[in-house]
Design a protein around this motif. Structure first.
Motif, PDB file in Angstrom:
ATOM      1  N   ASN A 254      13.529  22.503  37.704  1.00 25.32           N
ATOM      2  CA  ASN A 254      14.552  23.105  36.832  1.00 25.32           C
ATOM      3  C   ASN A 254      15.824  22.274  36.856  1.00 25.32           C
ATOM      4  O   ASN A 254      16.928  22.803  36.981  1.00 25.32           O
ATOM      5  N   LYS A 255      15.667  20.960  36.733  1.00 28.72           N
ATOM      6  CA  LYS A 255      16.778  20.015  36.852  1.00 28.72           C
ATOM      7  C   LYS A 255      17.972  20.362  35.966  1.00 28.72           C
ATOM      8  O   LYS A 255      19.115  20.165  36.368  1.00 28.72           O
ATOM      9  N   GLN A 256      17.705  20.831  34.802  1.00 29.16           N
ATOM     10  CA  GLN A 256      18.780  21.074  33.845  1.00 29.16           C
ATOM     11  C   GLN A 256      19.412  22.459  33.953  1.00 29.16           C
ATOM     12  O   GLN A 256      20.363  22.763  33.237  1.00 29.16           O
ATOM     13  N   HIS A 257      18.917  23.282  34.843  1.00 27.90           N
ATOM     14  CA  HIS A 257      19.453  24.638  34.981  1.00 27.90           C
ATOM     15  C   HIS A 257      20.882  24.568  35.513  1.00 27.90           C
ATOM     16  O   HIS A 257      21.161  23.881  36.499  1.00 27.90           O
ATOM     17  N   HIS A 258      21.769  25.270  34.861  1.00 26.38           N
ATOM     18  CA  HIS A 258      23.189  25.232  35.232  1.00 26.38           C
ATOM     19  C   HIS A 258      23.443  25.709  36.657  1.00 26.38           C
ATOM     20  O   HIS A 258      24.437  25.320  37.277  1.00 26.38           O
TER      21      HIS A 258
ATOM     22  N   GLU B 165      23.854  22.654  39.006  1.00 28.41           N
ATOM     23  CA  GLU B 165      24.777  21.571  38.650  1.00 28.41           C
ATOM     24  C   GLU B 165      25.619  21.091  39.819  1.00 28.41           C
ATOM     25  O   GLU B 165      25.667  19.902  40.113  1.00 28.41           O
ATOM     26  N   GLU B 166      26.308  21.997  40.462  1.00 26.34           N
ATOM     27  CA  GLU B 166      27.216  21.616  41.544  1.00 26.34           C
ATOM     28  C   GLU B 166      26.470  21.287  42.827  1.00 26.34           C
ATOM     29  O   GLU B 166      26.931  20.480  43.628  1.00 26.34           O
ATOM     30  N   LEU B 167      25.349  21.894  43.024  1.00 25.19           N
ATOM     31  CA  LEU B 167      24.589  21.730  44.262  1.00 25.19           C
ATOM     32  C   LEU B 167      23.772  20.439  44.286  1.00 25.19           C
ATOM     33  O   LEU B 167      23.571  19.846  45.348  1.00 25.19           O
ATOM     34  N   ARG B 168      23.291  19.994  43.124  1.00 27.65           N
ATOM     35  CA  ARG B 168      22.379  18.851  43.043  1.00 27.65           C
ATOM     36  C   ARG B 168      22.892  17.606  43.781  1.00 27.65           C
ATOM     37  O   ARG B 168      22.173  17.037  44.608  1.00 27.65           O
ATOM     38  N   PRO B 169      24.132  17.154  43.554  1.00 31.26           N
ATOM     39  CA  PRO B 169      24.597  15.952  44.265  1.00 31.26           C
ATOM     40  C   PRO B 169      24.614  16.127  45.789  1.00 31.26           C
ATOM     41  O   PRO B 169      24.248  15.206  46.523  1.00 31.26           O
ATOM     42  N   SER B 170      24.996  17.287  46.249  1.00 34.38           N
ATOM     43  CA  SER B 170      25.027  17.539  47.692  1.00 34.38           C
ATOM     44  C   SER B 170      23.627  17.566  48.283  1.00 34.38           C
ATOM     45  O   SER B 170      23.401  17.042  49.385  1.00 34.38           O
ATOM     46  N   ILE B 171      22.686  18.154  47.575  1.00 34.34           N
ATOM     47  CA  ILE B 171      21.302  18.200  48.051  1.00 34.34           C
ATOM     48  C   ILE B 171      20.725  16.782  48.099  1.00 34.34           C
ATOM     49  O   ILE B 171      20.021  16.426  49.051  1.00 34.34           O
TER      50      ILE B 171
END
Length: 96
Positions: free
Chosen positions: A73-77, A80-86
């Motif tokens: 679900n890459k595009q799920h809002h 958004e903020e969590l992706r770079p940290s993960i």
């Protein structure tokens, strides 16, 4: 080309509750993951990230379930903020 993935079956059974009563609920479902979860469990265990093997299992399984949902679900809002940290976290984990 069809993406191939590993298929798993998970059964979660409530054993007892904090109020002292016996558990009655169960949850079963099948899921797919691009990684070999049992290999990941072995790697996490071998790295001795946690002193307790049970903690290592809970960590590895929870992380793999969560990150696979995030990948699918890459595009799920919500992510958004969590992706770079993960992504940073996963790099750090893999480098240990």
């Amino acid at each position: 080309m069809e993406k191939r993935s590993n298929k798993y079956h998970l059964e979660l059974k409530e054993l007892s509750l904090k109020d002292g009563s016996g558990g009655t609920k169960t949850l079963e479902f099948d899921f797919e993951n691009h990684d070999d979860i049992f290999q990941i469990l072995d790697v996490i265990k071998s790295k001795n990230i946690f002193s307790n093997e049970q903690t290592a299992r809970e960590f590895a399984l929870g992380l793999k379930l969560f990150t696979e949902v995030m990948l699918k679900n890459k595009q799920h809002h919500l992510f958004e903020e969590l992706r770079p940290s993960i992504m940073e976290f996963m790099k750090k984990l893999k480098s240990q």
